[in-house]
Design a protein around this motif. Structure first.
Motif: not given
Length: 640
Positions: A319-345
């Motif tokens: 659930a945490a991963c899917e929510a993180q990816i969804a937030r990133s995909e829905a935003s014009d200002t956040l990095k795309k989920p496959d260009e962000s290191s948030t999940l790695w961190s």
């Protein structure tokens, strides 16, 4: 910024169609030029304009705030960008109206004009009899420009739409607008002629849609926090702690083989212990709240949240991963989920907790499996060369930006001096002084680009348990800024030498303009070179870091103010990429020097800048600079 999207007949108009319409409709030549500049501002080619939606909300959030330096060499880039944005915005409204899309109409605008006119006529000094303080009307201007409803008919749904489409600066204005409306509606008996022009309801500022719901650690149940903190302590056991524990176990008569086996099990594959315990603990807390955010609600008092071990379920991780990816995909200002290191961190911290704190192989296996499920979005920072390569490419295409970067301290200092000389209000003086602060920050960054956490935590005065960083070797000519290993992310000590004109700019800020800004803002005292009223976000375990620094929001506002004059579109951290690119252009292949200046290892420098694409881009930058700005090499060599 995100521009790549799959377009189809239902996707709506795009900027290529907008540009074609502008040419066919015989729009003003300057307006057409501004539309043609959009691709360069967004680091796209002209053929890729069809990837950019012709949408007013997207324009405000992405295009209007994009850097302008690559398309203009105006002496006043901020004014040039505003002028260009205004032309594109007006034409875009006409284009959308021609396509049958709903846009703000003249009738709605007129309703705001009446209210704004009345407020302006009655603004001034309240002590002298004015009804409203100066600038009371300003928050109404943004709403007038964007709203589709008249002011009396403005409702919460329309306010929410405006909020969703607004930039960070726009949201500040909307927040002020909501407060102004509430204040003015409360005083309806004092100014009845205005009351009939105001909205019929107060407005609630909505929560940000592209940011996760914040969960302060202190709001979690006490039992859960106590359990988690104990696990964190186990995770962070230092060698000295292990020695103390082992001696105690031997004193109690436990066999040495058992003690040694348990020590080996506790160490696991841990290569080294964190140097900054406070930072590591903050990372564990952040990963924990990230994990529980989608599974527990604060409204229910976090019912059922009792201990950390039970939190690590497969469902919670998914659930945490899917929510993180969804937030990133829905935003014009956040990095795309496959260009962000948030999940790695997040996965790194959770894995460390499970291996060294909980010591639970089943939980480790769950984490590894969920990590594998989302492997496309688990990007290590050492793989994130796209940012560095984008900056290399921008400097190659627009070599004058390299000159702008190298000369940024002088340019900003000149603008600050001019604005301070012309300032007649506290607002104007504050702006001029902040520009001086930004010129000083750039003077440090072009000398040796620091991580933002170090740059804005620089101290020019020692406090108990916390030494100063800034020392003047020669007044106005040579400053030394020294950071011990305990203050730096990777534990490497850093020394920055600021010389020549950069040193004069830094001296003028510290000795003249900094005290003026503190007095203007009512800041009594601060040991920080860039003073404020906030407390450091992450306390250093080796230092007693005092309060009095700038908040993150204030730092970003300060930096944005300077960048609007330069048009570089660089964040404080991206200055490190720009400096590395220029250094490699001056000294091709010298990764050791780049690593030394950036306080990285040579291995990290090669990962970021030594791949074929990055090194080729740096060489292309060198060729462009030799052709257009050969004097930069002498200036850069003087700094490195």
């Amino acid at each position: 910024m995100k521009h790549d999207r799959t377009l189809d007949s239902a996707a709506g108009p795009n900027f290529h169609e907008f540009l074609e319409w502008a040419r066919e409709a015989d729009e003003n030549r300057d307006t057409v030029y501004e539309i043609e500049k959009i691709s360069t501002r967004l680091d796209l080619t002209g053929e890729e304009l069809d990837l950019v939606p012709a949408d007013l909300a997207y324009f405000e959030k992405v295009i209007a705030v994009s850097p302008y330096g690559a398309v203009s060499r105006s002496k006043d880039l901020d004014a040039a960008r505003k002028r260009g944005n205004s032309r594109v915005r007006s034409a875009l409204q006409r284009f959308l109206a021609a396509r049958g899309h709903e846009t703000p109409d003249a009738g709605a605008r007129a309703s705001y004009d009446k209210a704004i006119g009345f407020i302006v006529e009655n603004e001034g000094f309240v002590d002298s009899g004015a009804l409203f303080t100066t600038s009371t009307h300003k928050p109404f201007l943004l709403v007038r420009a964007r709203a589709r409803l008249t002011l009396p008919d403005l409702d919460q749904a329309e306010f929410d739409r405006l909020w969703c489409d607004a930039t960070p600066d726009g949201r500040k204005s909307l927040r002020k607008f909501a407060r102004r409306v509430e204040e003015l509606r409360r005083g309806h008996n004092t100014w009845p002629e205005l009351a009939v022009l105001l909205p019929r309801e107060d407005f609630v500022v909505p929560a940000a849609t592209d940011r996760a719901r914040r969960i302060p650690w202190e709001t979690l149940p006490a039992d859960f926090r106590a359990d988690a903190e104990e696990v964190f302590r186990q995770t962070l056991r230092q060698p000295a702690d292990m020695k103390t524990w082992a001696k105690e176990q031997m004193r109690l008569g436990r066999p040495a083989t058992e003690i040694n086996a348990e020590i080996s099990a506790r160490r696991g594959h841990k290569k080294k212990s964190p140097r900054n315990i406070a930072t590591a603990t903050a990372g564990y807390r952040q990963a924990t709240t990230w994990l529980l955010r989608e599974s527990f609600s604060p409204e229910s008092g976090f019912a059922g949240l009792t201990n950390l071990r039970e939190l690590f379920s497969t469902d919670a991780l998914e659930a945490a991963c899917e929510a993180q990816i969804a937030r990133s995909e829905a935003s014009d200002t956040l990095k795309k989920p496959d260009e962000s290191s948030t999940l790695w961190s997040r996965f790194t911290n959770l894995t460390t907790i499970a291996r060294h704190g909980l010591r639970d192989q089943e939980i480790l296996a769950r984490i590894d499996l969920v990590k594998m499920f989302h492997s496309d979005f688990v990007l290590s920072p050492i793989e994130m060369t796209a940012d560095a390569e984008a900056i290399c490419d921008r400097l190659r295409k627009s070599p004058h930006l390299a000159a702008t970067f190298v000369n940024a301290p002088s340019r900003l200092s000149e603008i600050a001096a001019h604005e301070l000389a012309q300032a007649t209000t506290d607002f104007a003086r504050d702006r001029g002084l902040r520009l001086s602060a930004c010129s000083a920050a750039y003077a440090i960054q072009v000398s040796r680009a620091l991580r933002p956490a170090n740059l804005f935590m620089t101290r020019n005065k020692a406090t108990p348990g916390c030494p100063r960083n800034l020392t003047w070797i020669v007044e106005e000519e040579h400053a030394e800024i020294r950071f011990s290993g305990g203050e730096v992310k990777n534990g490497e000590a850093i020394i920055v030498h600021v010389r020549g004109n950069d040193a004069r700019i830094l001296w003028q800020w510290e000795r003249i303009h900094r005290p003026s800004l503190m007095k203007l803002r009512g800041i009594d005292a601060s040991p920080y070179l860039f003073p404020g009223t906030a407390a450091p976000r992450l306390r250093k375990s080796t230092l007693n870091m005092p309060s009095g620094c700038m908040s993150v929001a204030a730092i970003m506002e300060l930096w944005d103010l300077g960048d609007r004059q330069l048009g570089l579109g660089l964040t404080p951290h991206q200055c490190r990429h720009a400096l590395a690119t220029l250094m490699l252009a001056v000294r091709p292949g010298d990764f050791a020097t780049v690593a030394s200046v950036l306080a990285n290892t040579e291995q990290v420098a090669r990962r970021h800048y030594g791949k074929d694409s990055g090194e080729a881009a740096a060489m292309a930058v060198r060729e462009s600079l030799l052709a257009h700005h050969p004097d930069i090499f002498a200036r850069m060599k003087g700094r490195i």
